[in-house]
Design an enzyme around this catalytic site. Structure first.
Site, mmCIF file in Angstrom:
data_model
loop_
_atom_site.group_PDB
_atom_site.id
_atom_site.type_symbol
_atom_site.label_atom_id
_atom_site.label_comp_id
_atom_site.label_asym_id
_atom_site.label_seq_id
_atom_site.Cartn_x
_atom_site.Cartn_y
_atom_site.Cartn_z
ATOM 1 N N LYS A 128 -13.678 2.501 -6.824
ATOM 2 C CA LYS A 128 -13.415 3.552 -5.851
ATOM 3 C C LYS A 128 -11.950 3.543 -5.440
ATOM 4 O O LYS A 128 -11.306 2.493 -5.390
ATOM 5 C CB LYS A 128 -14.313 3.405 -4.622
ATOM 6 N N ARG A 184 0.811 -1.224 0.000
ATOM 7 C CA ARG A 184 0.000 0.000 0.000
ATOM 8 C C ARG A 184 0.841 1.269 0.000
ATOM 9 O O ARG A 184 0.464 2.265 0.638
ATOM 10 C CB ARG A 184 -0.961 0.028 1.191
ATOM 11 N N LYS A 194 -15.131 -3.310 1.240
ATOM 12 C CA LYS A 194 -13.833 -3.358 0.587
ATOM 13 C C LYS A 194 -12.886 -2.372 1.259
ATOM 14 O O LYS A 194 -13.306 -1.381 1.870
ATOM 15 C CB LYS A 194 -13.967 -3.011 -0.896
ATOM 16 N N ASP A 195 -11.584 -2.645 1.123
ATOM 17 C CA ASP A 195 -10.562 -1.824 1.756
ATOM 18 C C ASP A 195 -10.670 -0.365 1.343
ATOM 19 O O ASP A 195 -10.994 -0.047 0.198
ATOM 20 C CB ASP A 195 -9.173 -2.339 1.375
ATOM 21 N N ARG A 196 -10.358 0.519 2.280
ATOM 22 C CA ARG A 196 -10.356 1.950 1.974
ATOM 23 C C ARG A 196 -9.068 2.361 1.275
ATOM 24 O O ARG A 196 -9.105 3.044 0.245
ATOM 25 C CB ARG A 196 -10.520 2.772 3.263
#
Length: 336
Positions: A45, A16, A74-76
């Site tokens: 997104k 990330r 879902k992951d931010r």
């Protein structure tokens, strides 16, 4: 909570570094009706959480947030693609694409007769970039290959428990009567965290005993690709079926009712429950029922490519409810 990694691999890296380094694409196999009261939207997104996007879509459509459906969170800190549904009987919400906030893009839209429900997805495809990697690259590659062939422990990821495990601590305070969650989503979050924690504790004990992927006496076993399960009554072919990934040992998702396990498996789950009596009691008081979750999950379509001395691209598919961060935790040490 601490989980015991499957491989003690001296390999580290970072994930990330950018949202594009962690991409998640929802896999769904639901045919579109082409008509009906619901407008389904395929959304991409970036750096946005699912619940917030649902609120933005409700605002644009002029409907209540409860009338927006999605299959899962879902992951931010990622770039993710998933479906949403809007309950808009008798009308179509026009010009959605131009009203979406920055970082949210409309990819497709269709009509459907039903709302998109939680859990209504087959799985997720993860496309990751691992940067600043160092250590035993050969051992890392071998660990990835072994999990692709033999499966990995199906722990709940750390995100289920909140920053620093706050969700578990809040669940304990709630169950002890120190406070009461005011909103339903908060209540659900704490219940889920408590239940997941107990499951992880059972799985972790089995990993430490090196029998998480083997049938022990009295195990409850789940069919691959299904939620159906049965109790091992000592059939002679059970070990072979477990080895061939046809069936998987399970652990408890705690709730009301008797544990279906027997003998050795029951003794372990009972011991873990006694160690966390307050969590078990709290879950039962709030009406949850006993259920099961497979302790082993098989990553599919695993591809690892070395892009440079310090950078890898990793792609794989996991079924709904399984975590990419758990995959990584089992083959190295990766930090954001």
């Amino acid at each position: 909570m601490h989980i015991t990694p499957l491989f003690e691999t001296a390999f580290q890296g970072k994930i990330r570094k950018t949202p594009e380094d962690f991409q998640v694409d929802e896999i769904m196999n639901i045919p579109m009706d082409g008509e009906g009261e619901h407008q389904w939207l395929k959304i991409q997104k970036r750096e946005a959480n699912t619940d917030w996007v649902a609120g933005q879509l409700a605002r644009i459509a002029g409907i209540q947030k409860r009338d927006v459906g999605y299959a899962g969170l879902k992951d931010r800190n990622a770039v993710t693609t998933q479906w949403f549904s809007l309950h808009v009987p008798g009308r179509t919400v026009e010009d959605i694409a131009v009203q979406l906030p920055e970082g949210v893009v409309l990819l497709e839209e269709h009509r459907h007769s039903k709302k998109l429900r939680r859990g209504a997805l087959e799985g997720n495809q993860f496309t990751l970039v691992l940067r600043e990697c160092a250590g035993d690259a050969e051992a890392f590659q071998q660990a990835v290959n072994k999990m692709a062939e033999q499966g990995m422990p199906n722990y709940f990821g750390s995100q289920r428990f909140g920053h620093g495990g706050n969700n578990i601590e809040n669940a304990k305070k709630w169950f002890a009567g120190e406070f009461k969650p005011k909103k339903r989503p908060q209540k659900s979050m704490y219940l889920s965290a408590a239940r997941s924690y107990l499951f992880n504790e059972i799985l972790n004990a089995r990993v430490q005993a090196a029998n998480w992927n083997q049938a022990v006496s009295g195990d409850v076993l789940q069919f691959e690709g299904s939620h159906s399960w049965f109790v091992d009554e000592g059939e002679a072919d059970i070990p072979t079926r477990v080895d061939s990934l046809d069936i998987h040992p399970t652990a408890a998702l705690w709730g009301r009712g008797a544990l279906p396990t027997k003998n050795e498996a029951l003794a372990l789950e009972t011991r873990i429950a006694e160690q966390h009596e307050a969590l078990c009691d709290g879950l039962e008081r709030n009406g949850l029922q006993q259920d099961r979750r497979a302790m082993r999950v098989l990553p599919k379509n695993v591809v690892l490519q070395r892009q440079s001395d310090q950078e890898y691209a990793l792609k794989f598919i996991l079924p709904a409810g399984s975590y990419a961060t758990v995959f990584l935790a089992n083959c190295g040490e990766f930090v954001a």
